[in-house]
Structure formats: structure tokens, C-alpha cells
Write a protein that holds these residues in place. Structure first.
Motif, PDB file in Angstrom:
ATOM      1  N   ARG A 495       1.021  -1.468   0.117  1.00 14.12           N
ATOM      2  CA  ARG A 495      -0.024  -0.341   0.109  1.00 14.12           C
ATOM      3  C   ARG A 495       0.839   1.197  -0.264  1.00 14.12           C
ATOM      4  O   ARG A 495       0.401   2.363  -0.823  1.00 14.12           O
ATOM      5  CB  ARG A 495      -1.112  -0.193   1.168  1.00 14.12           C
ATOM      6  CG  ARG A 495      -1.657  -0.872   1.036  1.00 14.12           C
ATOM      7  CD  ARG A 495      -2.608  -1.075   2.012  1.00 14.12           C
ATOM      8  NE  ARG A 495      -3.483  -2.920   2.676  1.00 14.12           N
ATOM      9  CZ  ARG A 495      -4.537  -2.177   2.482  1.00 14.12           C
ATOM     10  NH1 ARG A 495      -5.647  -1.598   2.985  1.00 14.12           N
ATOM     11  NH2 ARG A 495      -5.487  -3.630   2.935  1.00 14.12           N
ATOM     12  N   SER A 496       2.408   1.062   0.937  1.00 14.37           N
ATOM     13  CA  SER A 496       3.053   1.982   0.593  1.00 14.37           C
ATOM     14  C   SER A 496       3.187   2.165  -1.059  1.00 14.37           C
ATOM     15  O   SER A 496       5.048   3.703  -1.368  1.00 14.37           O
ATOM     16  CB  SER A 496       4.372   2.229   1.324  1.00 14.37           C
ATOM     17  OG  SER A 496       4.790   1.030   0.816  1.00 14.37           O
ATOM     18  N   ALA A 497       3.738   1.325  -1.654  1.00 12.50           N
ATOM     19  CA  ALA A 497       3.738   2.104  -3.262  1.00 12.50           C
ATOM     20  C   ALA A 497       3.736   3.178  -4.365  1.00 12.50           C
ATOM     21  O   ALA A 497       2.320   3.161  -4.403  1.00 12.50           O
ATOM     22  CB  ALA A 497       3.900   0.505  -4.038  1.00 12.50           C
ATOM     23  N   SER A 498       4.514   3.466  -4.738  1.00 13.51           N
ATOM     24  CA  SER A 498       4.012   4.037  -5.522  1.00 13.51           C
ATOM     25  C   SER A 498       3.455   4.613  -7.367  1.00 13.51           C
ATOM     26  O   SER A 498       2.348   4.620  -8.041  1.00 13.51           O
ATOM     27  CB  SER A 498       5.061   5.252  -7.107  1.00 13.51           C
ATOM     28  OG  SER A 498       6.061   4.806  -6.733  1.00 13.51           O
ATOM     29  N   LYS A 499       3.657   2.351  -7.490  1.00 11.00           N
ATOM     30  CA  LYS A 499       3.122   1.920  -8.715  1.00 11.00           C
ATOM     31  C   LYS A 499       2.024   1.823  -8.033  1.00 11.00           C
ATOM     32  O   LYS A 499       1.436   0.545  -7.994  1.00 11.00           O
ATOM     33  CB  LYS A 499       4.267   1.101  -9.486  1.00 11.00           C
ATOM     34  CG  LYS A 499       4.342   0.383 -11.130  1.00 11.00           C
ATOM     35  CD  LYS A 499       5.146   0.117 -11.333  1.00 11.00           C
ATOM     36  CE  LYS A 499       6.427   0.786 -11.391  1.00 11.00           C
ATOM     37  NZ  LYS A 499       6.612   1.623 -12.146  1.00 11.00           N
TER      38      LYS A 499
END
Length: 732
Positions: A495-499
């Protein structure tokens, strides 16, 4: 998945109401029913109502037997509810007029004697039949149905289960026909007290008594119309949406004095109009009719006209036909016939390993009629009219409590000894085999080409646990129901990813969630799930419950706008091949192709890569039930690829649209079917959870195969598209 989750309820999954309201009243006498009417209050005998019962139960039985021209026979539920309200209220009004009060103890004693002996016998026999011949996987559900039937709450259980999308098309329970008994008993839990209170407050003036009850009927009817458009299962099984039908009968009983003064030139045609309306509804209504809703007015008003006309019988009214001796005889058997017909129709084909065709259904119905005759003469009447209960309501109530307790105890004992499911030798672990393989696709192909002949002893999860295993999109309410257009966030993976990767489509897209969630966590993607029941990827309007599926169109439009705002790296689309166009053109194939292309182009506007995943092959029946029935002969459950592809033309429509919109395509057939066909078990894992969806465990296990395909198409970090064709020959 696109098959309407509810239409089958009327003809297959929801047996109509039993003709069980006969504990006295003006028509309770006649062949096969004893003569309680004479004891209850000197009311005239109305054989036309016995004929109405015969007609109603016949329509119900014909519909459930699969007779095409009686597809709307489920209107019997309305006929019996109105008759019940009329007769029971007539009995209570006579008691009020005679005694000035209602004896609740005597009322329920009569109902216990009338209903419980026969229903207990049928329930116990049905439980034994289910243990011996029906799905071993669902036996626990059947026990729950038996228990809830015993305590008259099975309608609430069925209504709740009907809202479960993944179980909406489950085979019907042999206890399902008890739902209407539950509705009636819930009504009669409060109706005698309400009638007594209204009688007292209105000082015995029936006109004043009728006013508040008419308002309650209108409120229940309004709920029925509203809920039919929101939740078909609650509309059909809910007591709050059915009380108005019993209330119509009750209001007729309150109006008998006026109806008896109708001139025969009015009452005769009135009764014929009502009878014809019942026959027309039975012939014209079908599984696509949004029932009950407004359509329920046709049978309800029809039977009300017949009952009202019969209060002032005309020489050539409908009673001329309804009072014929065969109709009266069959009306006397209607309660027992109703009780027996459904379990016989459900169990007998399985016991004899015969397809449930209409001719076989008629033979089964005839057998149920014989059982009904035996039950009437050996169980119902001997208990009901035994002198030990005459004038002793406490004994009758004690018998009823004992029968209910005995049935409940039998169900609990049966639950402790479920039918055994045989198993074979242990099989290779699918998940670990694919996870550790240098070439997961090749390893999967090897397992597909050598499936186990019997259920492996290390099946994971066990056969009885597969249907209860739900991915997070279902547990969290992220798979949107038919009527809803909600847009919950539904963010998974890292959930913290940018993609961002978006999963978009119907439940045949949601079935890939376990694989994508695993990949998203491993590869640090943020996974956003957007799926809705039976809502196709293509921008076309399909049919749901016989009407345009407009909530799907609104939801799809909202999600496309949301995806543009998200600007994901990849959008993965998929939907079931099974659907009907609401507004088909002269070239429906072109209509579908254009609809897919419009959606793909709209998704591409977000800047994302778009991947179309073709629908998965379908098993020929519910794979879990089949495996439980043939645990050592799984070849009987497998199917050929040509038979497993639901709509072969849909792949061409998707690939043509993808080519026009510059979208990649993956066909998962080689991940599910080998050279010998499409097995239901691969390694230690069942492939399907029902008759169309992949099991959660299988989808998660093949994540390495899907991951290799995505890497070949878009690179490991989804930042590029290194090649137009993935390494699998299944791609475009």
C-alpha cells in the motif's frame, strides 16, 4: 459471472408456499381434510377453495418439475398466502364474535396438530435422503436448513444466503420449500394479537378494524416493490415483503358480510376473471420476471377475486370448475403433496443418477402425490383428530414442542456424523512446485497432463473448506453487488508503493485477485481492486433479471473516471463470457467488439498499459459437488477444452478489440487445461470453487505463471513493454 443470480429462485431454488393454513375456517372440511369447519363455528363449506388449493399446488409442482408452459407456477406462493390469511382470519373472527377474545393457546395448538406431524416426518426422511444421495460438501448447509426449518426461520437464512454472490447459483436445498411455512408462522406470531387489539379498540366494528390493517398491507407492499429492485432474495423470502399478501386475505375475511351481498351477475364474472388471471400469470411469468414486485399483484388480486366471488356463489361462477370432485380431492392432499414434492424432485434424480428432465420430474411428482396420500391417512389425520388432543390444547402444544425438539436433535446428530468422502494417494503440492520451478509454466503443464484420478489425501484446503475460503475482496465488501454503484478504496498489495496496478471487471476478474495480491506484495505494487457482480468490461448494456443492467453501466463509467485519476501503470481487465445484450443490434458480435474497444481506449487514456485476460474455462458442473460425489473417479468431472469455453466467439471479439486499441491479451486456458482436457484437481489443489470461478487456492498457486507473463509483456517493474507477445503461446 453474468448469469442472473436470482431468476432461478422461482423455478428451481425457491419452492412456492405450502397450502398449509387449514386449522379451521369456512373451507377446511372436505375429502381428506376432516371437518374442522363444523367444529370451528358453523361456517358454510366452500369447496371452491379446495379447488383453488388444488390448482395452486399443481402449478407449483409443474413449475418445479420443469414443465415449460407452467414456468410461472411459482405464483402458487401468492395463492396460498392469500387463502391462508382469509381462512385463519375467518376462524379468528368467529372466535371473537363468539367469545369476545382469542385463545392464543388453542390457536397454536391447532396449528401444531395440523402442521408439525407431517412436516416432521418429511424433514426426517429428507435429512436421510440428503445424507445418502446429495452433495457431501453441502451436508452441513442442509443440516442448517433443517434446523432453521424446524424453528421457522429458514426464510431468513435463505434470504441472507441469496445475497452471497458466489453462492447464488448453488444447487437448491431439499429443505428450501419450508421457507413459506416460516413466513406464515412469523405472520401468525403477531396477527392474532393484532386482530384482537384492533377488535377491542374498534369495539367490534370491522370497518374500523380494517383501516389500520389496510395501511400495514400498503406499507408491506411498498417494501416489496422497493426491495425487489434492491435485493431479490430478501424480496422473495422476506416476511416483511410477503405480509401484505396474507393481509389481503385477512381484509377479505373482514369484508365477508358485504361480499355475501354481491349480486350473482357480479360475483360470477368476478370469480372467472380471477381464475383466468392466475392461469395467465402461470403461463406468462418466468424466471426473468422481477418477482414479487408489482407483478405479484396479478396472482394476489386474482385469488382475491375468486375468494370474493365465492362469498356470493353464482351458479355458473368459477366454483363450477373448482368444486369438481377431483379438484376437491387434490385440494385435500395439497399440504402433504407440497411437503413431499420438492425433496423428491431434488433427491430422486441424484439417487437414480438420472438427469432432472421434465418427464422424470412428472414421474417424481406422481410419486410425491402417493407419499402425500399415505402421509394424510397414516400421519396427519390420525394425529390431528385423535381424541387424546380433543379439547386439550396443552397436550397438542406439548406434542408440537416434542416433534420440533426431536427434529432438531436428529439434525444435530446428523451433523456429528457427516457422510464420508473417500480420498486417494497424496499428490504433489501445486504451490511449492510452481514457486520452486525454473519454468513455472512448464511445471504446471506437466501437472495438468497428469491429474490425480481421485481426490488426493493432501487436498489443500479440504473439499468441505473450499467454498468457505474467500479472498479479501469478498471479505472486505470490495466486490460490488448487483444494485450497488459504490466505489470503496480497496487498496491491497504494497500500500505504500507508488506503482499502481488496477484489477477491473466482474467476478471472473476478482477470481485473479489472490494471484495479483501475491505478485503485488512480492514486486511492491499497489493493487486497487474494482470489480462488480456480472458487470462486463465491454461498454455495452447487458441484461440482469430481465431488465437492462443500468447500475453496471453507471458503475463502469464511475470506475473509468476513477482509473483516469489514479493514473496506474497497468490495468488488468477480465469478465465472464456469459451475458446477454439488453439492446442487441443486427450484428451483436460487432457490438461486443466495439464495446470492448471503447473500454480499452478509455482505460488507455489514463496513461496505463492495458491487459485483457480472456475468460477461464468453465467446468461442466459445480466442480466441488462433482468431486464430492465422485471422489475416486475425477475423470467424470473433467471436461474437454471445446466444451469448457463458454463462448468461443468472445475471445475473437476481445482480440479484435485489443488489436484495434493496442492492448495485450492473455488466454489462461493453458494454465487450466492440459492436452487431455480440463481437470478439476491439479496436484493437491482443486481448480474451481463452483461451476465457473477458480478456487482461491488455485489462483494464488499459479501466480508465478501469471508473473512470468506480465514480465514478458511489461518488464519486471512495469515500466516498459519489451515485447508485444508474451512467452506463452496463449498471448495474442
Amino acid at each position: 459471472m453474468v448469469r442472473a443470480a436470482w431468476p432461478a429462485v422461482k423455478a428451481t431454488q425457491a419452492p412456492a408456499s405450502p397450502p398449509q393454513a387449514r386449522d379451521g375456517g369456512p373451507t377446511a372440511g372436505g375429502p381428506g381434510t376432516g371437518t374442522p369447519s363444523q367444529a370451528a363455528g358453523k361456517a358454510p363449506l366452500r369447496l371452491d377453495i379446495q379447488g383453488l388449493r388444488a390448482l395452486a399446488v399443481s402449478l407449483v409442482v409443474l413449475a418445479h418439475a420443469g414443465v415449460r408452459h407452467a414456468a410461472g407456477g411459482y405464483i402458487g406462493v401468492d395463492v396460498f398466502f392469500v387463502i391462508s390469511g382469509f381462512l385463519i382470519t375467518s376462524l379468528l373472527l368467529r372466535e371473537l364474535a363468539r367469545d369476545g377474545r382469542i385463545s392464543v393457546r388453542r390457536f397454536y395448538a391447532r396449528r401444531a396438530l395440523r402442521l408439525l406431524p407431517a412436516s416432521t416426518v418429511v424433514a426426517l426422511v429428507t435429512l436421510c435422503g440428503a445424507w445418502l444421495f446429495l452433495s457431501k460438501i453441502r451436508f452441513e448447509e442442509y443440516v442448517g436448513d433443517a434446523l432453521s426449518s424446524t424453528f421457522y426461520v429458514v426464510n431468513l437464512r435463505l434470504a441472507s444466503a441469496g445475497t452471497d454472490y458466489l453462492n447464488a447459483d448453488s444447487p437448491p436445498s431439499p429443505f428450501q420449500h419450508f421457507w413459506s411455512l416460516a413466513v406464515e408462522e412469523q405472520f401468525y406470531l403477531v396477527w392474532p394479537l393484532l386482530l384482537w387489539a384492533g377488535w377491542k379498540l374498534a369495539r367490534r366494528r370491522k370497518r374500523l378494524v380494517a383501516v389500520p390493517f389496510a395501511m400495514l398491507c400498503l406499507a408491506s407492499f411498498a417494501l416489496n416493490v422497493h426491495v425487489t429492485g434492491v435485493s431479490a432474495s430478501w424480496a422473495y423470502f422476506g416476511s416483511h415483503t410477503r405480509f401484505w399478501e396474507l393481509g389481503v386475505g385477512a381484509l377479505l375475511a373482514l369484508s365477508v358480510g358485504r361480499l355475501e351481498r354481491l349480486p350473482t351477475w357480479v360475483s360470477g364474472p368476478m370469480s372467472w376473471i380471477g381464475l383466468v388471471s392466475l392461469l395467465v400469470a402461470a403461463a406468462r411469468f418466468d424466471d426473468d420476471t422481477p418477482f414479487p414486485g408489482y407483478y405479484a399483484l396479478v396472482p394476489v388480486l386474482g385469488v382475491a377475486l375468486v375468494l370474493a366471488g365465492g362469498c356470493s356463489p353464482a351458479r355458473y361462477g368459477a366454483g363450477l370448475v373448482l368444486s369438481l370432485r377431483p379438484a376437491v380431492w387434490l385440494g385435500g392432499l395439497s399440504y402433504s403433496w407440497y411437503l413431499w414434492h420438492w425433496p423428491v424432485l431434488v433427491i430422486l434424480p441424484m439417487a437414480l443418477d438420472r438427469p432432472a428432465t421434465a418427464p422424470f420430474g412428472l414421474v417424481s411428482a406422481a410419486l410425491a402425490l402417493l407419499l402425500a396420500w399415505l402421509t394424510l391417512h397414516l400421519v396427519e389425520n390420525p394425529v390431528r383428530f385423535h381424541q387424546v388432543f380433543r379439547g386439550r390444547p396443552l397436550r397438542a402444544l406439548g406434542l408440537g414442542a416434542g416433534l420440533a425438539a426431536g427434529a432438531a436433535a436428529a439434525a444435530l446428530v446428523a451433523a456429528s456424523f457427516p457422510p464420508p468422502i473417500a480420498s486417494d494417494l497424496a499428490a504433489p503440492e501445486l504451490r511449492s512446485t510452481l514457486a520452486g520451478a525454473a519454468d513455472p509454466r512448464a511445471a504446471l503443464s506437466t501437472l495438468l497432463d497428469s491429474p490425480p484420478h481421485g481426490l488426493p489425501s493432501n487436498l489443500t484446503p479440504g473439499l468441505t473448506g473450499i467454498k468457505g475460503t474467500l479472498s479479501a475482496v469478498y471479505r472486505d465488501g470490495c466486490h460490488i453487488g448487483y444494485q450497488s454503484t459504490a466505489t470503496p478504496p480497496c487498496v491491497y498489495g504494497d500500500r505504500s508503493a507508488s506503482k499502481v496496478v488496477v484489477l477491473f471487471g466482474d467476478s471472473h476478474a476478482a477470481q485473479w485477485f489472490p494471484a495479483l495480491d501475491r505478485l503485488a506484495r512480492e514486486r511492491h505494487w499497489k493493487l486497487v481492486s474494482m470489480t462488480k457482480a456480472s458487470c462486463k468490461v465491454a461498454t455495452v448494456t447487458t441484461v440482469y433479471q430481465g431488465r437492462p443492467y443500468v447500475s453496471c453501466d453507471r458503475w463502469r463509467t464511475a470506475q473509468l473516471a476513477r482509473i483516469r485519476a489514479l493514473r496506474p501503470a497497468l490495468v488488468i481487465t477480465s469478465s465472464s463470457d456469459s451475458a446477454d445484450l439488453a439492446r442487441p443490434s443486427g450484428d451483436p458480435r460487432r457490438q461486443w467488439t466495439d464495446g470492448f474497444a471503447r473500454t480499452y481506449r478509455e482505460l488507455a487514456r489514463s496513461g496505463a498499459e492495458v491487459l485483457a485476460v480472456v475468460d477461464t474455462p468453465w467446468p461442466k458442473e459445480d466442480a466441488v459437488d462433482c468431486a464430492g460425489t465422485h471422489p475416486l473417479d475425477l475423470e467424470r468431472c473433467s471436461s474437454l477444452v471445446a466444451d469448457a469455453v463458454k463462448d468461443p466467439g468472445k475471445k475473437r471479439e476481445i482480440t479484435d478489440a485489443a488489436a484495434a486499441a493496442d492492448v495485450s491479451v492473455i488466454d489462461p486456458v493453458p494454465w487450466i487445461c492440459g492436452t487431455g482436457g480440463c481437470p478439476v484437481v491439479v496436484g493437491d489443489t482443486l481448480v474451481y470453487r463452483d461451476d465457473s470461478h477458480l478456487s482461491e487456492t488455485y489462483a494464488e498457486a499459479v501466480a508465478p505463471v501469471l508473473g512470468r507473463e506480465l514480465t514478458a509483456l511489461y518488464g519486471a517493474d512495469l515500466s516498459r513493454r519489451p515485447g508485444r507477445v508474451p512467452e506463452s503461446p496463449a498471448g495474442r
